[in-house]
Motif scaffolding. Structure first.
Motif, PDB file in Angstrom:
ATOM      1  N   LEU A   1       1.840   3.211 -10.624  1.00  0.00           N
ATOM      2  CA  LEU A   1       0.642   2.796 -11.370  1.00  0.00           C
ATOM      3  C   LEU A   1      -0.320   2.265 -10.319  1.00  0.00           C
ATOM      4  CD1 LEU A   1       0.674   0.829 -14.678  1.00  0.00           C
ATOM      5  CD2 LEU A   1      -1.047   0.419 -12.960  1.00  0.00           C
ATOM      6  N   ASP A   2      -1.333   3.083 -10.003  1.00  0.00           N
ATOM      7  CA  ASP A   2      -2.223   2.717  -8.907  1.00  0.00           C
ATOM      8  C   ASP A   2      -3.618   3.289  -9.161  1.00  0.00           C
ATOM      9  OD1 ASP A   2      -3.054   1.570  -6.548  1.00  0.00           O
ATOM     10  OD2 ASP A   2      -2.043   2.991  -5.229  1.00  0.00           O
ATOM     11  N   LEU A   3      -4.533   2.994  -8.239  1.00  0.00           N
ATOM     12  CA  LEU A   3      -5.907   3.473  -8.377  1.00  0.00           C
ATOM     13  C   LEU A   3      -5.996   4.945  -8.001  1.00  0.00           C
ATOM     14  CD1 LEU A   3      -7.700   0.426  -6.763  1.00  0.00           C
ATOM     15  CD2 LEU A   3      -7.524   0.964  -9.197  1.00  0.00           C
TER      16      LEU A   3
ATOM     17  N   GLY B   1       0.845  -1.199   0.000  1.00  0.00           N
ATOM     18  CA  GLY B   1       0.000   0.000   0.000  1.00  0.00           C
ATOM     19  C   GLY B   1       0.868   1.231   0.000  1.00  0.00           C
ATOM     20  N   ALA B   2       0.235   2.412   0.052  1.00  0.00           N
ATOM     21  CA  ALA B   2       0.943   3.692   0.076  1.00  0.00           C
ATOM     22  C   ALA B   2       2.042   3.756  -0.993  1.00  0.00           C
ATOM     23  CB  ALA B   2       1.502   3.946   1.472  1.00  0.00           C
ATOM     24  N   LEU B   3       1.715   3.270  -2.170  1.00  0.00           N
ATOM     25  CA  LEU B   3       2.697   3.216  -3.268  1.00  0.00           C
ATOM     26  C   LEU B   3       3.141   4.604  -3.714  1.00  0.00           C
ATOM     27  CD1 LEU B   3       0.887   0.585  -5.452  1.00  0.00           C
ATOM     28  CD2 LEU B   3       3.160   0.320  -4.487  1.00  0.00           C
ATOM     29  N   GLU B   4       2.258   5.573  -3.482  1.00  0.00           N
ATOM     30  CA  GLU B   4       2.547   6.926  -3.964  1.00  0.00           C
ATOM     31  C   GLU B   4       3.773   7.526  -3.301  1.00  0.00           C
ATOM     32  OE1 GLU B   4      -0.357   5.751  -3.048  1.00  0.00           O
ATOM     33  OE2 GLU B   4      -1.872   6.183  -4.584  1.00  0.00           O
ATOM     34  N   ALA B   5       4.279   6.879  -2.235  1.00  0.00           N
ATOM     35  CA  ALA B   5       5.495   7.377  -1.580  1.00  0.00           C
ATOM     36  C   ALA B   5       6.750   6.961  -2.344  1.00  0.00           C
ATOM     37  CB  ALA B   5       5.568   6.836  -0.150  1.00  0.00           C
TER      38      ALA B   5
HETATM   39 MG    MG Z   1      -3.202   3.678  -1.925  1.00  0.00          MG
END
Ligand code: MG
Ligand code: ATP
Ligand code: PRP
Length: 402
Positions: free
Chosen positions: A240-242, A225-229
């Motif tokens: 590349l995420d929701l 999770g928290a891939l945006e970091a």
């Molecule tokens: Mg997320």
């Protein structure tokens, strides 16, 4: 030898039949466990497919005959709440007394058992034959179901979800002026030695999308999770995420780019083709759930509007109402006389009209009603619109080849 057999597969001969598909990695195990139907202890020697234990994303077909239809719902988070609320709005009340209770009943569908699972497991369990129906996001269905033809979408647009899978890039540094996927692909920085690094939880859809878009020098990393970091941490170049509201991207100095949307997603009702062709009752259950869903979702976007019109006849009022295209309703207005007592006599001076209008255009419709003499406008919510037939049901039967 350790006992790997899931007890829910164990049933005594009086309850039902256990069928297991032969496979090269199949091993025989002796098992003792209670029958899940009559609770008698059962000893059986069964073949168990080890690969489906080790790699839950690639289960092999294990078809267990059972009486109840199993509907998989997401066990926690927004998908869980939304699924339960949608079913409730269709008068299908899932009897779950505690969110930790993972198996529940729907009294209105006595032959259906609800199984709460993680989204990924709903898809893999549909493929393995442990579930027959499920409600999941299209993202999870495509990611874990891939191109599997056993999965068949019954309703592709439930009224929640509305997010999408997208590439996002930093809005600073070397990406500052990059606005499209094409520009991203053409950046001189990417080579075999130094590929574009993508952080994603979608390790099937991500590489597929990049390949389809001709992006060769690319590698993928994943996290829970928290891939945006990942870009700010230097772990990846892009993610590349929701995306739903876009807040997570904004708060992490990321931006979307033209051509970067991989998949538009909604919650879907999905079924296992195998389950539906093997279990006759499953078809009836799907039809009932689908009819309720369609009737509710159609009604959900509409209001019932009642208004009074002074007029000389029902036809004369109809002429006026139908002169406004927005007032034609679902199948034209229903017009009824309003009776009142005047000087001891019953007379008809008014007619009441009933129409359905889209919620989005309610105020315009009210203005149009007033413009042709409407007064006393009453607006109420609609619960169901049951049409002559359910178009998705016909489509679904055709997809099934029935
Ligand atoms: Mg997320
Ligand atoms: N921002 C969002 N808006 C709406 N729906 C979303 C959003 N993000 C995710 N979803 C939906 O909810 C599903 C579950 O999200 P979640 O992040 O809880 O999944 P998960 O991480 O795979 O679950 P778990 O951590 O329980 O294994 C997603 O696959 C998607 O279908
Ligand atoms: O556009 P937004 O409205 O900001 O929503 C998008 C975010 O929501 C989801 O994360 P989630 O909240 O499920 O957390 P997780 O990634 O840690 O699982 C998704 O993975 C995005 O990060």
């Amino acid at each position: 030898m350790s006992l790997l057999l899931p007890t829910n597969l164990l049933q005594c001969r009086s309850s039902s039949l256990l069928l297991l598909s032969p496979s090269s990695s199949t091993t025989a195990f002796s098992a003792i466990a209670p029958c899940r139907i009559c609770l008698r202890l059962v000893t059986s020697c069964v073949a168990y497919d080890q690969s489906s234990v080790v790699n839950s994303s690639a289960p092999k077909a294990v078809v267990v005959e059972r009486d109840q239809i199993r509907l998989g719902l997401v066990s926690k988070g927004r998908m869980a709440t939304n699924s339960l609320n949608l079913l409730k709005d269709c008068q299908l009340f899932v009897k779950q007394v505690n969110p930790r209770q993972y198996v529940a009943q729907i009294p209105q569908l006595p032959n259906t058992k609800v199984c709460f699972q993680r989204p990924k497991d709903i898809v893999t369990k549909l493929l393995s034959g442990d579930l027959d129906l499920g409600i999941v996001g299209l993202d999870k269905l495509r990611e874990y179901g891939q191109e599997n033809e056993d999965l068949i979408i019954v309703h592709e647009a439930l009224n929640f979800g509305g997010y999408y899978l997208s590439i996002a890039i930093p809005n600073y540094g070397i990406f500052e002026n990059i606005k499209s996927l094409k520009e991203l692909a053409q950046m001189p920085q990417w080579s075999e030695e130094r590929p574009l690094r993508v952080a994603t939880g979608f390790t099937y859809l991500g590489p597929k999308f990049m390949k389809e878009n001709g992006i060769k020098h690319v590698t993928f990393s994943t996290a829970s999770g928290a891939l945006e970091a990942a870009p700010a941490m230097g772990i990846a170049d892009v993610v590349l995420d929701l995306v739903s509201s876009g807040t997570t991207l904004k708060e992490n100095n990321l931006k979307e780019i033209e051509g970067g949307v991989v998949l538009q997603c909604k919650a879907v009702l999905v079924a296992s083709r195998r389950a539906l062709t093997k279990r006759k009752e499953a078809l009836n259950t799907v039809q009932e759930i689908l009819e309720r869903l369609e009737a509710h979702l159609k009604a959900d976007s509409q209001f019932t509007v009642v208004a009074n019109f002074r007029g000389s006849s029902a036809e004369e009022v109809a002429e006026r109402v139908l002169s406004q295209p927005s007032l034609s309703g679902w199948q034209g207005p229903t017009i009824s006389p309003v009776y009142c007592r005047r000087g001891g006599k019953i007379s008809i001076d008014y007619y009441a009209i009933v129409i359905c209008v889209p919620k989005k255009t309610l105020y315009d419709s009210v203005k149009h009603l007033r413009a042709v003499g409407g007064s006393g406008v009453l607006v109420s919510p609609l619960t169901y619109i049951f049409d002559e037939d359910t178009p998705r049901w016909g489509q679904f039967l055709r997809n099934l080849g029935i």
